[in-house]
Design a protein around this motif. Structure first.
Motif, mmCIF file in Angstrom:
data_model
loop_
_atom_site.group_PDB
_atom_site.id
_atom_site.type_symbol
_atom_site.label_atom_id
_atom_site.label_comp_id
_atom_site.label_asym_id
_atom_site.label_seq_id
_atom_site.Cartn_x
_atom_site.Cartn_y
_atom_site.Cartn_z
ATOM 1 N N VAL A 165 -18.195 42.819 -7.253
ATOM 2 C CA VAL A 165 -17.364 42.670 -8.521
ATOM 3 C C VAL A 165 -18.126 43.527 -9.512
ATOM 4 O O VAL A 165 -19.083 43.278 -10.063
ATOM 5 N N LYS A 166 -17.217 44.606 -9.960
ATOM 6 C CA LYS A 166 -17.960 45.583 -10.819
ATOM 7 C C LYS A 166 -17.122 45.385 -12.146
ATOM 8 O O LYS A 166 -16.040 45.363 -12.326
ATOM 9 N N ILE B 26 -25.912 37.884 -6.238
ATOM 10 C CA ILE B 26 -26.786 39.029 -6.707
ATOM 11 C C ILE B 26 -26.284 39.859 -8.177
ATOM 12 O O ILE B 26 -25.242 40.113 -7.954
ATOM 13 N N LEU B 27 -27.112 39.724 -9.111
ATOM 14 C CA LEU B 27 -26.586 40.251 -10.410
ATOM 15 C C LEU B 27 -27.315 41.699 -10.458
ATOM 16 O O LEU B 27 -28.537 41.952 -10.011
ATOM 17 N N CYS B 28 -26.710 42.568 -10.580
ATOM 18 C CA CYS B 28 -27.386 44.079 -10.659
ATOM 19 C C CYS B 28 -26.741 45.055 -11.495
ATOM 20 O O CYS B 28 -25.642 44.741 -12.377
ATOM 21 N N GLY B 29 -27.466 46.130 -11.732
ATOM 22 C CA GLY B 29 -27.124 47.239 -12.759
ATOM 23 C C GLY B 29 -27.251 46.682 -14.133
ATOM 24 O O GLY B 29 -26.518 47.237 -15.035
ATOM 25 N N LEU B 30 -28.296 45.893 -14.464
ATOM 26 C CA LEU B 30 -28.418 45.474 -15.964
ATOM 27 C C LEU B 30 -28.732 46.628 -16.979
ATOM 28 O O LEU B 30 -29.856 47.279 -16.703
ATOM 29 N N GLN B 31 -28.211 46.845 -17.916
ATOM 30 C CA GLN B 31 -28.491 47.771 -18.901
ATOM 31 C C GLN B 31 -29.770 46.955 -19.858
ATOM 32 O O GLN B 31 -29.569 45.927 -19.926
ATOM 33 N N PRO B 32 -30.320 47.926 -20.705
ATOM 34 C CA PRO B 32 -31.445 47.257 -21.474
ATOM 35 C C PRO B 32 -31.155 45.982 -22.290
ATOM 36 O O PRO B 32 -31.979 44.880 -22.282
ATOM 37 N N ASP B 33 -30.039 45.981 -23.173
ATOM 38 C CA ASP B 33 -29.730 44.865 -24.142
ATOM 39 C C ASP B 33 -29.233 43.696 -23.059
ATOM 40 O O ASP B 33 -29.689 42.512 -23.361
ATOM 41 N N VAL B 34 -28.485 43.837 -21.991
ATOM 42 C CA VAL B 34 -28.179 42.941 -21.108
ATOM 43 C C VAL B 34 -29.339 42.056 -20.452
ATOM 44 O O VAL B 34 -29.547 40.872 -20.423
ATOM 45 N N LEU C 216 -22.468 40.928 -8.382
ATOM 46 C CA LEU C 216 -21.842 41.383 -9.784
ATOM 47 C C LEU C 216 -22.744 42.522 -10.314
ATOM 48 O O LEU C 216 -23.677 42.542 -10.546
ATOM 49 N N ASP C 217 -21.946 43.673 -10.416
ATOM 50 C CA ASP C 217 -22.326 44.730 -11.150
ATOM 51 C C ASP C 217 -22.028 45.029 -12.254
ATOM 52 O O ASP C 217 -20.885 45.185 -12.824
#
Length: 117
Positions: free
Chosen positions: A14-15, A77-85, A46-47
């Protein structure tokens, strides 16, 4: 829909296509995740690679997905976290309960390895 759902053989990706996961779209994400769970999906990635902001509603939808997968004896699995997130995940201590990878490819490799156990 601000999400892209890709169903694979043993998991779904899920993106989030929006830059924000907040009260405006988190309930819709939560509904999509519940539908996936009701359809028998037990492994969800979850992307959040395009998402630069998450509020408490967004965190809630993430935790719902985690619980659904745990209840189904699967993996979330959670992935692709940006810095603030990523910072929000850390200050809320969710990094201690969530499985987090750098990107969706790494998450899929992790699921593949887990499937071999």
């Amino acid at each position: 829909m601000e999400f892209e759902i890709t169903k694979k053989e043993d998991h779904s990706v899920v993106k989030v296509l929006s830059t924000k996961l907040d009260t405006n779209n988190a309930p819709e994400l939560k509904s999509e995740l519940v539908v996936l769970g009701n359809e028998g999906e037990k492994n969800i990635i979850l992307d959040l690679s395009e998402c630069t902001y998450v509020d408490s509603s967004g965190l809630s939808s993430i935790l719902v997905a985690n619980r659904l997968c745990e209840d189904a004896i699967g993996a979330f699995i959670l992935c692709g976290l940006q810095p603030d997130v990523e910072h929000l995940i850390h200050i809320s201590m969710l990094h201690t309960v969530l499985l987090i990878t750098k990107d969706a490819d790494e998450a899929e490799k992790l699921l593949e390895e887990k499937g071999k156990l």
